[in-house]
Write a protein that holds these residues in place. Structure first.
Motif, PDB file in Angstrom:
ATOM      1  N   ARG A  87      42.872  30.303  33.793  1.00 51.02           N
ATOM      2  CA  ARG A  87      42.869  31.133  35.041  1.00 51.02           C
ATOM      3  C   ARG A  87      41.579  32.179  35.107  1.00 51.02           C
ATOM      4  O   ARG A  87      40.822  32.130  36.343  1.00 51.02           O
ATOM      5  CB  ARG A  87      44.151  31.979  35.189  1.00 51.02           C
ATOM      6  N   ARG A  91      38.535  32.040  38.028  1.00 54.16           N
ATOM      7  CA  ARG A  91      38.296  33.225  38.854  1.00 54.16           C
ATOM      8  C   ARG A  91      37.053  33.584  38.769  1.00 54.16           C
ATOM      9  O   ARG A  91      36.215  34.035  39.778  1.00 54.16           O
ATOM     10  CB  ARG A  91      39.140  34.375  38.351  1.00 54.16           C
ATOM     11  N   LYS A  95      34.078  33.618  41.723  1.00 53.15           N
ATOM     12  CA  LYS A  95      33.225  35.036  42.240  1.00 53.15           C
ATOM     13  C   LYS A  95      31.768  34.603  42.163  1.00 53.15           C
ATOM     14  O   LYS A  95      30.997  34.975  42.885  1.00 53.15           O
ATOM     15  CB  LYS A  95      33.504  36.073  41.148  1.00 53.15           C
TER      16      LYS A  95
END
Length: 556
Positions: A87, A91, A95
């Protein structure tokens, strides 16, 4: 007319309605059990009967079961951590993709031309000696005028010959100016002598920095309150003296020399001499961080005080390990870095002072060594641990903070016969004084000395200065050995020997006194009988002779 009583609705039901509800509940529960049976979920959890006591190898079975359980838990934890990492990576990628999309095209083109980005270098350690020396060199290189801040309690000990020599060797039109800070902690006569002594080398400005500046709003409020008071004590911590003289001096010099641009003034000196406090006092607000702890300033910082004048704050000068122990205790950061204990620093400072003055200043009885002094001081201040044991560590920290901070009054005598250092000559001295308004400095110092309230000579502790403190401008100058530490060990051994000799002398004095008292009591007095001890002859002849009594010797 009286209102009729209102009756509450009754909760009674007819039997037909109650039976109907019960029937509906039974049908609902039956339906739930049927669905659970189809799914294979039983409501009742089967009880683990465990391993019976009669079973062979019961302990081994239980051990294997426990190991299996722990293994299953570890696998679950690993799966959980793997999911978390997945995860987090997801992420991060999202970004990065969003930042790339938001990046301007020019920046993207630059990155494409340069190729792949180089890896980020780790941030330098700001408390390392290499970093502090580099920042100090930046301040010296970037400044047109270098202000060396000296503590008025020990001006000679605050001077760094290496720093002054480096400023003079840089060439150009660099000027060196001395600022004598913390003059409110020294007797007035002592300050005047030091100003006369130091003026023979460089221009000297007397200064008393403010220690209670917060920000502009708080200062304005305080000013209104103080203006309303009839009686004003101008020597408190909030008051500042010498700031107008120094600011006007720098602005006047900038008008003479700088046609374009601004005059850059570097403020240098050893830790905790008040460099940042001087900048805040001239600025009139909290522009630089200040604190009781030494080494608060780590990096170079510019502060504008006028249109054509900038002040540059920087870290303190790193003291060389070859300095005497007392100088290292006051000027270096060994205690903060863990290189020296606080107790050792206190012991080195007590050697340079008069014991009676320390006893009067801290209101403690006579003591034999530093440990006994710290014990008495801890009891006096209430620094006690569990069981009423004096906390000597806390007492030593407080004592050292008094000496390095702007609280304790002590002074050093100015040398009577002054001579220029090896790196200075008469031509250099005259060149350093050119361009400054010397009359302005003289009048400003007189006004400052009139305004400040100085302590009495009797209430100030006399301190023996160890001379100029050598500093480091590059890490390569650090010697391999530590002469300062060796000196401390030698001095400790000498102190131990001196204490032993003192004890032996005290013991001999006490024995001599006891003998004199015995002789006095033995002296013949009127009306008294004097008894004298008769010497007994113990020899081999008397020991061998027979013990029988001879009547002929006494009765003849």
């Amino acid at each position: 007319m009286k209102r009729p009583k209102l009756k509450k609705a009754s909760k009674r039901l007819s039997c037909a309605k109650r039976y109907k509800i019960q029937k509906k509940v039974r049908e609902h529960n039956r339906k739930l059990r049927k669905e659970a049976k189809k799914k294979g979920v039983s409501k009742r959890v089967k009880k683990d009967i465990g391993v019976p006591n009669s079973a062979p190898f019961k302990e081994e079975i239980l051990r294997e079961a426990e190991q299996r359980r722990l293994q299953i838990e570890e696998e679950k934890e690993k799966r959980r951590q793997a999911k978390k990492e997945q995860r987090a990576e997801k992420r991060k990628k999202e970004k990065e993709a969003a930042s790339k999309e938001a990046e301007p095209t020019a920046k993207k083109a630059r990155k494409d031309d340069s190729g792949t980005q180089s890896e980020k270098k780790p941030a330098p350690d700001r408390s390392s000696k290499h970093f502090l020396c580099a920042e100090l060199n930046k301040v010296i290189d970037a400044s047109d005028v270098v202000i060396e801040v000296l503590d008025a309690r020990d001006p000679l000990g605050c001077r760094c010959p290496q720093l002054e020599e480096a400023v003079l060797q840089r060439g150009g039109t660099k000027k060196l100016l001395l600022v004598l800070n913390k003059i409110d902690l020294v007797p007035k006569e002592n300050v005047e002598r030091w100003i006369q002594c130091l003026q023979q080398e460089f221009p000297v400005v007397a200064f008393k920095a403010s220690t209670q500046l917060r920000d502009g709003v708080v200062k304005a409020k305080k000013r209104r309150i103080v203006a309303s008071n009839e009686v004003l004590d101008r020597s408190r911590g909030a008051a500042c003296f010498g700031n107008c003289c120094l600011a006007e001096l720098l602005i006047g010099y900038a008008d003479k020399t700088q046609n374009e641009g601004s005059l850059r003034v570097g403020v240098v000196g050893f830790p905790n001499v008040g460099k940042s406090s001087i900048i805040n006092s001239i600025k009139g607000s909290l522009a630089c961080n200040v604190g009781i702890k030494r080494g608060t300033t780590k990096m170079m910082q510019e502060v504008h005080i006028a249109k054509n004048v900038k002040l540059i704050d920087g870290p303190g000068v790193v003291a060389s390990p070859s300095n005497p122990p007392a100088s290292m205790a006051l000027r270096s950061l060994q205690v903060e870095e863990g290189g020296e204990s606080v107790l050792e620093a206190v012991r080195n400072l007590l050697k340079q002072c008069d014991k009676t003055q320390i006893m009067l200043q801290y209101n403690v009885p006579d003591f034999r060594n530093s440990l006994e002094f710290l014990t008495l001081f801890a009891k006096k201040r209430g620094f006690l641990q569990k069981g009423g044991v004096p906390n000597t560590e806390q007492a030593a920290t407080t004592f050292l903070a008094d000496w390095t901070g702007a609280k304790l009054s002590y002074h050093c005598k100015a040398p009577e016969n002054h001579s220029l250092p090896a790196y200075l000559s008469d031509a250099v001295v005259t060149e350093m004084k050119n361009g400054w308004n010397l009359n302005k400095i003289k009048t400003g110092n007189k006004e400052t000395l009139k305004a400040v309230r100085f302590p009495n000579q009797a209430s100030s502790i006399g301190f023996t200065s160890k001379g100029p403190t050598s500093g480091l401008l590059s890490v390569s100058d650090i010697p391999e050995g530590k002469p300062g530490a060796a000196a401390t060990e030698e001095e400790a051994e000498q102190n131990d020997e001196s204490s032993e000799t003192e004890q032996t002398t005290e013991d001999s004095n006490t024995t001599e006194k006891a003998e004199k008292l015995q002789k006095k009591t033995i002296k013949k007095k009127k009306g008294n009988v004097r008894f004298q001890s008769v010497p007994i002859d113990i020899s081999l002849s008397t020991a061998i002779t027979d013990d029988t009594y001879d009547f002929n010797t006494d009765f003849q």
